[in-house]
Enzyme design. Structure first.
Site, PDB file in Angstrom:
ATOM      1  N   ARG A  55       0.882  -0.511  -0.128  1.00 45.19           N
ATOM      2  CA  ARG A  55      -0.067  -0.306  -0.403  1.00 45.19           C
ATOM      3  C   ARG A  55       1.062   1.416   0.109  1.00 45.19           C
ATOM      4  O   ARG A  55       0.506   2.465  -0.481  1.00 45.19           O
ATOM      5  CB  ARG A  55      -0.901  -0.393   1.142  1.00 45.19           C
ATOM      6  CG  ARG A  55      -2.172  -0.574   1.197  1.00 45.19           C
ATOM      7  CD  ARG A  55      -3.302  -0.242   2.103  1.00 45.19           C
ATOM      8  NE  ARG A  55      -2.193  -1.246   3.472  1.00 45.19           N
ATOM      9  CZ  ARG A  55      -3.289  -1.558   3.985  1.00 45.19           C
ATOM     10  NH1 ARG A  55      -4.429  -1.692   4.312  1.00 45.19           N
ATOM     11  NH2 ARG A  55      -2.566  -2.359   5.122  1.00 45.19           N
ATOM     12  N   HIS A 192       8.070 -23.994   7.477  1.00 44.50           N
ATOM     13  CA  HIS A 192       9.571 -23.757   6.900  1.00 44.50           C
ATOM     14  C   HIS A 192      10.315 -24.706   7.569  1.00 44.50           C
ATOM     15  O   HIS A 192      11.751 -24.913   7.249  1.00 44.50           O
ATOM     16  CB  HIS A 192      10.594 -22.390   7.600  1.00 44.50           C
ATOM     17  CG  HIS A 192      10.286 -21.764   8.691  1.00 44.50           C
ATOM     18  ND1 HIS A 192       9.279 -21.789   9.112  1.00 44.50           N
ATOM     19  CD2 HIS A 192      11.505 -21.728   9.596  1.00 44.50           C
ATOM     20  CE1 HIS A 192       9.689 -21.350  10.834  1.00 44.50           C
ATOM     21  NE2 HIS A 192      10.793 -21.020  10.358  1.00 44.50           N
ATOM     22  N   GLU A 230      12.162 -20.693  23.597  1.00 45.95           N
ATOM     23  CA  GLU A 230      12.837 -19.336  23.004  1.00 45.95           C
ATOM     24  C   GLU A 230      13.051 -18.384  24.113  1.00 45.95           C
ATOM     25  O   GLU A 230      12.239 -18.238  25.005  1.00 45.95           O
ATOM     26  CB  GLU A 230      11.947 -18.696  21.690  1.00 45.95           C
ATOM     27  CG  GLU A 230      11.697 -19.897  20.859  1.00 45.95           C
ATOM     28  CD  GLU A 230      11.072 -18.735  19.114  1.00 45.95           C
ATOM     29  OE1 GLU A 230      11.538 -18.615  18.560  1.00 45.95           O
ATOM     30  OE2 GLU A 230       9.502 -19.286  19.471  1.00 45.95           O
ATOM     31  N   ASP A 249       0.948 -21.284  17.123  1.00 49.46           N
ATOM     32  CA  ASP A 249       2.031 -20.581  16.327  1.00 49.46           C
ATOM     33  C   ASP A 249       2.943 -21.658  16.011  1.00 49.46           C
ATOM     34  O   ASP A 249       3.469 -21.597  15.291  1.00 49.46           O
ATOM     35  CB  ASP A 249       2.853 -19.286  17.593  1.00 49.46           C
ATOM     36  CG  ASP A 249       3.593 -18.881  16.837  1.00 49.46           C
ATOM     37  OD1 ASP A 249       3.631 -18.754  15.645  1.00 49.46           O
ATOM     38  OD2 ASP A 249       4.439 -17.994  17.836  1.00 49.46           O
ATOM     39  N   HIS A 254       4.542 -26.390  13.242  1.00 49.38           N
ATOM     40  CA  HIS A 254       6.530 -27.095  12.940  1.00 49.38           C
ATOM     41  C   HIS A 254       6.553 -27.958  14.195  1.00 49.38           C
ATOM     42  O   HIS A 254       7.290 -29.486  13.636  1.00 49.38           O
ATOM     43  CB  HIS A 254       7.134 -26.320  13.908  1.00 49.38           C
ATOM     44  CG  HIS A 254       7.173 -24.751  13.468  1.00 49.38           C
ATOM     45  ND1 HIS A 254       6.900 -24.434  11.578  1.00 49.38           N
ATOM     46  CD2 HIS A 254       7.486 -23.620  13.798  1.00 49.38           C
ATOM     47  CE1 HIS A 254       6.933 -22.556  11.740  1.00 49.38           C
ATOM     48  NE2 HIS A 254       7.128 -22.709  13.108  1.00 49.38           N
ATOM     49  N   LYS A 344       7.884 -19.153  25.020  1.00 46.29           N
ATOM     50  CA  LYS A 344       8.436 -17.247  24.775  1.00 46.29           C
ATOM     51  C   LYS A 344       9.019 -17.264  25.751  1.00 46.29           C
ATOM     52  O   LYS A 344       8.279 -18.029  27.027  1.00 46.29           O
ATOM     53  CB  LYS A 344       7.479 -16.527  24.626  1.00 46.29           C
ATOM     54  CG  LYS A 344       7.414 -16.729  22.741  1.00 46.29           C
ATOM     55  CD  LYS A 344       7.974 -16.160  21.664  1.00 46.29           C
ATOM     56  CE  LYS A 344       7.222 -16.510  20.362  1.00 46.29           C
ATOM     57  NZ  LYS A 344       8.342 -16.352  19.220  1.00 46.29           N
TER      58      LYS A 344
END
Ligand code: BG6
Length: 480
Positions: A55, A192, A230, A249, A254, A344
């Site tokens: 945009r 991924h 993490e 998430d 994964h 996290k």
């Protein structure tokens, strides 16, 4: 049948990448580097163009300057090639929520085909929040962009990122729409993790080492744990994260994929179809937990201070940590606890699969004091494998001591030998190999396992707990 030369020409046909969200996070973090690496390795099609959608009121020049600044800040290799690489980037200003821009896009792509006098390959990368997927693919279809312009040459592919839906129903809806508008071989669903070098090694490790084969079952394996820890907090992603939580998430995708690779049956061959079929069966085999099991065999927690993060509701009950104990119906692993644990703001960056083996049971050792053999399969911080085993301590006495046999990918190979996860994905998308991409069946099995857990958690069971940032939440809860 398609001959080798036909395949080669399909691979080298001019290729157009249309990236929705060119100024977004994913391009900045992953896609730009992947394309650039493929470019300097000379494995991108010789003629290619990237049309970036966003945009911002940019033109081609500003887009190139913006991307160049990312390349400079992140110190991409070979700076002398930045400009020539970026010459293939063009900007399309527009809000992809508005229908008119798709007409404009169709015109631009038609002109590019005209310029190259060929029906080019086209790849639509949806690097945007999933909420926009339906809108984009429906409008691509309305403007005739989902169908390759000729059956003989030029493919059209669409790439969607996780999260693929927010629950089973939304995943089915999205999938049905995709299936209506594209053929399965045109759809690339990205996880991924499947493209990480160490993850791609799992099948090689499991199925080429004969010493593992007799031990890979519930007779010898006590438990399998998948950990994704993490140190980072949710930082700038509060708005996204608060609607999703750790389980959706990274758990739904994964971590379940990692687990599937550890428990899946041996494929009959290493073809994409076989591998995906066996991976999918493994995901399907993970038993849907009962509400009672969810209450006792799962934990969820939130780090202190999470509710003050930008974009997070002040009364949020979203988990930033979870652990789940699951089981599979694969007979070989019946009864083996399969534990998923992630969070996290924990005390370390660690991603690994841990396989704990049972004692020998031969009566020669005191099992209470003798450590068990443990296989640590690390993805992070190192990409390495370590096998804990026992040996006799030197001296007169017959005493055992724990040691490890290890292999570290980065110590064994030059840096240049490695291919980044997104680089591998992009390469395979262009080549048309779907092994590293997730099938519909896999996604639906993942949601079938996750959704009941989310539903029970939403009812407040088990209660949400809290942990201090950068402490290991698992230890905190184990004391319970
Ligand atoms: C992403 C999650 O899919 O995976 C992030 O959205 C997470 O929250 C990341 O940090 C982990 O991936 P990697 O490749 O950094 O291990």
């Amino acid at each position: 049948m398609t001959s080798k030369s036909q395949l080669a020409s399909k691979f080298t046909l001019p290729t157009i990448f249309v990236i929705f969200g060119i100024t977004g996070d994913l391009v900045q973090k992953k896609i730009l580097r992947a394309l650039y690496h493929l470019y300097i390795k000379k494995v991108l099609p010789q003629k290619f163009r990237v049309y970036g959608f966003s945009r911002r009121s940019y033109g081609d020049k500003q887009l190139r300057e913006y991307l160049k600044s990312i390349m400079m800040t992140k110190a991409f290799p070979e700076p002398s090639l930045y400009d020539v690489f970026l010459e293939s980037f063009y900007y399309i200003e527009g809000d992809f929520h508005e229908e008119e821009v798709y007409g404009k896009l169709a015109e631009i792509l038609g002109r590019a085909d005209g310029m190259w006098k060929v029906c080019t390959n086209k790849l639509f990368y949806l690097a945007v929040p999933p909420i926009s997927y339906m809108h984009i693919i429906t409008n691509l279809h309305k403007n005739g962009l989902t169908i390759p312009c000729s059956p003989e040459e030029g493919w059209t592919r669409v790439i969607v990122e996780k999260p693929f839906g927010t629950d089973l129903d939304t995943a089915i809806d999205l999938d049905m729409t995709l299936a209506k508008l594209f053929k399965e071989e045109q759809i690339y669903r990205v996880d991924h993790y499947l493209a990480k070098e160490t993850v791609r090694n799992i099948l090689a490790f499991r199925f080429s080492n004969s010493f593992l084969t007799p031990a890979w079952n519930n007779k010898w394996i006590e438990k399998i744990e998948v950990k994704l820890f993490e140190k980072d907090t949710v930082s700038e992603r509060g708005n996204f994260y608060d609607k999703v939580g750790t389980l959706r998430d990274v758990g739904q995708n994964h971590m379940l994929q990692l687990l599937a690779l550890f428990i899946m049956e041996q494929p009959d061959s290493f073809t994409p179809e076989e591998i995906k079929e066996k991976r999918s069966k493994a995901l399907e085999s993970i038993k849907t937990p009962t509400p009672a099991a969810i209450r006792t065999l799962t934990r969820r927690a939130q780090y202190e201070g999470y509710r003050e993060e930008k974009g997070v509701a002040t009364d949020s009950n979203t988990e930033t940590y979870f652990s789940i104990q699951a089981t599979t119906s694969i007979p070989q692993f019946e009864g083996v606890p399969l534990i998923l644990e992630s969070g996290k703001a924990l005390d370390e960056d660690l991603t690994e699969v841990v396989v704990t083996f049972k004692h020998t049971g031969n009566g020669l050792y005191d099992e209470k004091t003798t450590p068990q053999n443990i296989l640590h399969y690390y993805l992070r911080p190192d990409e390495s494998i370590s096998m804990r085993f026992l040996a006799k301590k030197p001296g007169f006495k017959y005493e055992l001591e724990e040691h490890s046999l290890g292999f570290d990918y980065h110590a064994a190979y030059e840096k240049s030998a490695f291919v980044d996860d997104y680089e591998a994905l992009m390469y395979d998308i262009i080549k048309g190999d779907q092994t590293l991409f997730v099938s519909t069946k896999e996604i639906l099995s993942q949601w079938q396992f996750i959704e009941p857990i989310v539903n029970v958690w939403e009812k407040g069971k088990p209660p949400l707990q809290f942990y201090k940032k950068n402490t290991y939440a698992g230890t905190v809860f184990k004391k319970k």
